[in-house]
Design an enzyme around this catalytic site. Structure first.
Site, PDB file in Angstrom:
ATOM      1  N   LYS A  73       4.945 -46.805 -17.866  1.00 62.59           N
ATOM      2  CA  LYS A  73       6.190 -46.507 -18.595  1.00 62.59           C
ATOM      3  C   LYS A  73       7.413 -46.971 -17.810  1.00 62.59           C
ATOM      4  CE  LYS A  73       5.699 -42.187 -18.994  1.00 62.59           C
ATOM      5  NZ  LYS A  73       4.444 -42.255 -18.230  1.00 62.59           N
ATOM      6  N   THR A  75       7.526 -49.300 -15.455  1.00 64.61           N
ATOM      7  CA  THR A  75       7.512 -50.756 -15.450  1.00 64.61           C
ATOM      8  C   THR A  75       8.039 -51.302 -16.772  1.00 64.61           C
ATOM      9  OG1 THR A  75       5.620 -50.768 -13.935  1.00 64.61           O
ATOM     10  CG2 THR A  75       6.031 -52.787 -15.176  1.00 64.61           C
ATOM     11  N   ARG A  96      13.767 -41.332 -13.334  1.00 65.62           N
ATOM     12  CA  ARG A  96      13.588 -40.238 -12.382  1.00 65.62           C
ATOM     13  C   ARG A  96      13.333 -40.794 -10.980  1.00 65.62           C
ATOM     14  NH1 ARG A  96       8.520 -37.435 -14.629  1.00 65.62           N
ATOM     15  NH2 ARG A  96       8.110 -39.598 -15.145  1.00 65.62           N
ATOM     16  N   LYS A 107      -1.407 -41.626  -7.618  1.00 65.89           N
ATOM     17  CA  LYS A 107      -0.737 -42.260  -8.746  1.00 65.89           C
ATOM     18  C   LYS A 107       0.264 -43.324  -8.325  1.00 65.89           C
ATOM     19  CE  LYS A 107       1.378 -41.088 -13.178  1.00 65.89           C
ATOM     20  NZ  LYS A 107       2.584 -41.910 -13.115  1.00 65.89           N
ATOM     21  N   ALA A 275       6.167 -34.122 -15.668  1.00 64.59           N
ATOM     22  CA  ALA A 275       6.125 -33.809 -17.103  1.00 64.59           C
ATOM     23  C   ALA A 275       4.921 -32.959 -17.485  1.00 64.59           C
ATOM     24  CB  ALA A 275       6.121 -35.093 -17.922  1.00 64.59           C
ATOM     25  N   PHE A 303       4.426 -39.047 -18.405  1.00 67.07           N
ATOM     26  CA  PHE A 303       3.099 -38.930 -18.995  1.00 67.07           C
ATOM     27  C   PHE A 303       3.109 -39.281 -20.490  1.00 67.07           C
ATOM     28  CE2 PHE A 303       2.356 -36.050 -15.233  1.00 67.07           C
ATOM     29  CZ  PHE A 303       1.522 -36.931 -14.591  1.00 67.07           C
ATOM     30  N   PHE A 384      -1.936 -56.145 -19.060  1.00 64.48           N
ATOM     31  CA  PHE A 384      -2.596 -56.254 -17.765  1.00 64.48           C
ATOM     32  C   PHE A 384      -3.338 -57.590 -17.706  1.00 64.48           C
ATOM     33  CE2 PHE A 384      -1.529 -51.900 -17.682  1.00 64.48           C
ATOM     34  CZ  PHE A 384      -1.681 -51.414 -16.386  1.00 64.48           C
ATOM     35  N   TRP A 412       5.283 -56.804 -16.298  1.00 63.87           N
ATOM     36  CA  TRP A 412       4.736 -56.711 -14.946  1.00 63.87           C
ATOM     37  C   TRP A 412       4.605 -58.112 -14.348  1.00 63.87           C
ATOM     38  CZ3 TRP A 412       0.347 -58.548 -12.477  1.00 63.87           C
ATOM     39  CH2 TRP A 412       0.055 -57.976 -11.228  1.00 63.87           C
TER      40      TRP A 412
END
Length: 558
Positions: A73, A75, A96, A107, A275, A303, A384, A412
């Protein structure tokens, strides 16, 4: 050819002075509090200066139910902002701050990835401007004042067994979840059971992120309920005369931070509640500032949309009197395959059938955004390297069949240029009909609010309360807290409160294990399942890969 790591990409980038970033959105450099050349604190008085300026358009980035590694999210948010910048728009991305717990855990950080990052990424992912340290210090000052008050005679008759305020540390440390303190004699305090939360789960973090100014911050801190007296009366931070000193510790932390993306797009980064155990959004002050500085503001909620987006709407938007003009729902092929029954070790292998089987998860999130929130939206397929054309085409077809466009975003790998199609579509979506609404009403009871969240957003059959939760439900209602919105602490890996129920589970109920009032933040926390407010490190934590050389260069940080 081997891909560069995030930190290698960031280190190859040449930043421009943050004063130039500030000038690009009309900020006078004399109002900045500089933290070196590339980081600065903004002046919260800017909101008063700009109060008559129109707001820009607010774009909320959320996601389907994620895998353990996250679905990108941040990215996507950064890439979308860079793409809008590339199109010549005046844009700010509002995010954030990362917590050290995930950075050293599994993570990772929250500075984006690949060619869609905010920089300086290692600073942002580590101590940044010290906001989290200030929040932890304010939290722990209150804890010290509580125990000191009890030690010196306990004039307020605080019930030692009903203290709800915990100390915090910004680290994943399961050993601190349950402790006994005040041991080894009378001079060392009064023995009691206690425990630590991670800093991002602290009510101080939530308060900082929901406050409008210093006065509001102090008033909210005054209202914090730290526990109960022997007679059952709630005891507040104001009763302990703690709000002034705590606010002093937060006088700089309340000011949002200005940095930049790799593409020199202005980025305001402030606050960092999780979250799954908190409300998962950056600060109200940061978002409101960004809306005054830019024509388009891209922000994210943590999330999946059942957590971050629900709380963004039902807590943050309700509190700040704002709402999204459009929603971007991030989906990944690997997450769809996971929900389609593929083992997490096989997510890189093409499997169109699994994508189809996992599609109900995406469809439920779309239903929530369009029907339950009434918001215009677009799906972003965060690309990806292992995704295949057939897999991505299947997502596009499924979304098109219900009138939603799904667009591949290769941000990305390509930065803003990989998000130009998405940015163009988002500008179109913003002009569509917006029927924004909350999931529940202020007047609903605590039980009614929880039932609406569970049935409408999660797809549950209903809500059950443990004996302890029923007792707290009665107490909180009698004390007048029933008007508060609800912050559900729930696993991020499922619509249900069972992390193993993937895709779009049916025929389940949500169990509320406990309820706790965050009277300063202005919401009630409903804890479900086995949720912990202090995470633990994995068997092989990221910390084992992180290092620094004699030149001060950090390695292994993503």
């Amino acid at each position: 050819m081997a891909h560069l790591s995030d930190i290698e990409i960031a280190n190859k980038n040449t930043m421009i002075p943050v004063v130039d970033i500030a000038k690009s959105i009309g900020i006078d450099e004399n109002t900045l509090d500089m933290y070196g050349k590339y980081k600065a604190k903004l002046d919260i008085n800017e909101l008063e200066r700009l109060k008559d300026e129109p707001n820009g358009k607010l774009i909320l980035v959320t996601a389907i139910t994620p895998t353990a590694a996250g679905e990108g999210k941040t990215t996507t948010s950064v890439g979308l902002a860079d793409a809008l910048h590339e199109l010549g728009e005046k844009v700010v991305v509002a995010l954030r701050e990362p917590s050290l717990g995930p950075v050293f855990g599994v993570k990772g950080g929250a500075a984006g990835g690949g060619y869609s990052q905010v920089v300086p990424m290692e600073d942002i992912n580590l101590h940044f401007t010290g906001d989290f340290h200030a929040i932890g210090a304010a939290n722990n000052l209150l804890a010290a004042i509580i125990d000191n008050h009890i030690f010196h005679g306990n004039e307020l008759e605080i019930d030692n067994r009903r203290i709800t305020w915990k100390r915090v540390v910004d680290m994943n440390d399961r050993q601190l979840r349950y402790i006994v303190n005040g041991l080894n004699g009378k001079t060392n305090g009064v023995p009691r059971e206690d425990g630590y939360d991670i800093t991002v789960a602290s009510e101080i973090m939530a308060i900082l992120c929901l406050s409008n100014d210093l006065d509001d911050l102090k008033e909210r801190i005054r209202n914090i309920v730290i526990g109960y007296s022997v007679a059952g009366k709630p005891i507040t931070a104001g009763d302990l005369k703690a709000e002034g000193a705590m606010t002093v510790l937060l006088k700089d932390a309340i000011r949002p931070n200005l940095v930049q993306t790799l593409a020199k797009t202005p980025a305001i980064i402030h606050g960092g509640p999780f979250a799954n155990i908190a409300h998962g959004c950056n600060s109200v002050i940061a978002t409101k500032m960004a809306l005054k500085y830019a024509d388009y503001v891209v922000t994210e909620a943590g999330f999946g949309a059942d957590l971050g987006a629900e709380k963004f709407i039902d807590i943050k938007c309700r509190n700040a009197n704002i709402h999204p003009d459009a929603v971007v729902l991030v989906a990944t092929i690997r997450a769809l395959k996971l929900h389609g029954g593929v083992d997490k070790k096989e997510l890189s292998t093409e499997n169109v059938e699994a994508v189809v089987k996992g599609m109900p998860n995406l469809m439920k999130h779309i239903e929530n955004i369009r029907t339950n929130y009434g918001l215009p939206m677009v799906v972003a397929i965060n690309k990806f390297p292992t995704d295949t054309e057939e897999e991505m085409e299947e997502v596009k077809r499924a979304c098109a069949s219900i009138g939603v466009e799904a667009i591949v975003a290769d941000v990305w790998g390509k930065g803003g240029k990989g998000g130009l199609e998405l940015a163009t579509k988002v500008k179109d979506v913003i002009e569509q009909e917006n029927n924004f609404k909350f999931v529940y009403d202020d007047e609903d009871s605590i039980e009614e609010k929880l039932t609406k969240i569970a049935t409408k957003i999660y797809g549950a059959d209903g809500v059950d309360f443990t004996t302890e939760a029923k007792r707290e439900l009665k107490v909180l209602t009698e004390m007048g807290f029933g008007k508060f919105p609800i912050c559900v602490a729930k696993t991020q890996y499922s619509f249900s409160d069972d992390k193993d129920l993937l895709c779009r589970p049916q025929g389940f109920r949500i169990t509320i294990r406990n309820l706790k009032v965050s009277a300063g933040a202005g919401f009630i926390v409903a804890i479900t399942g086995a949720m912990m407010t202090m995470p633990g490190l994995p068997k092989v934590p990221a910390a084992e890969r992180i290092d620094i050389n004699s030149k001060g260069e950090v390695t292994g940080l993503f």
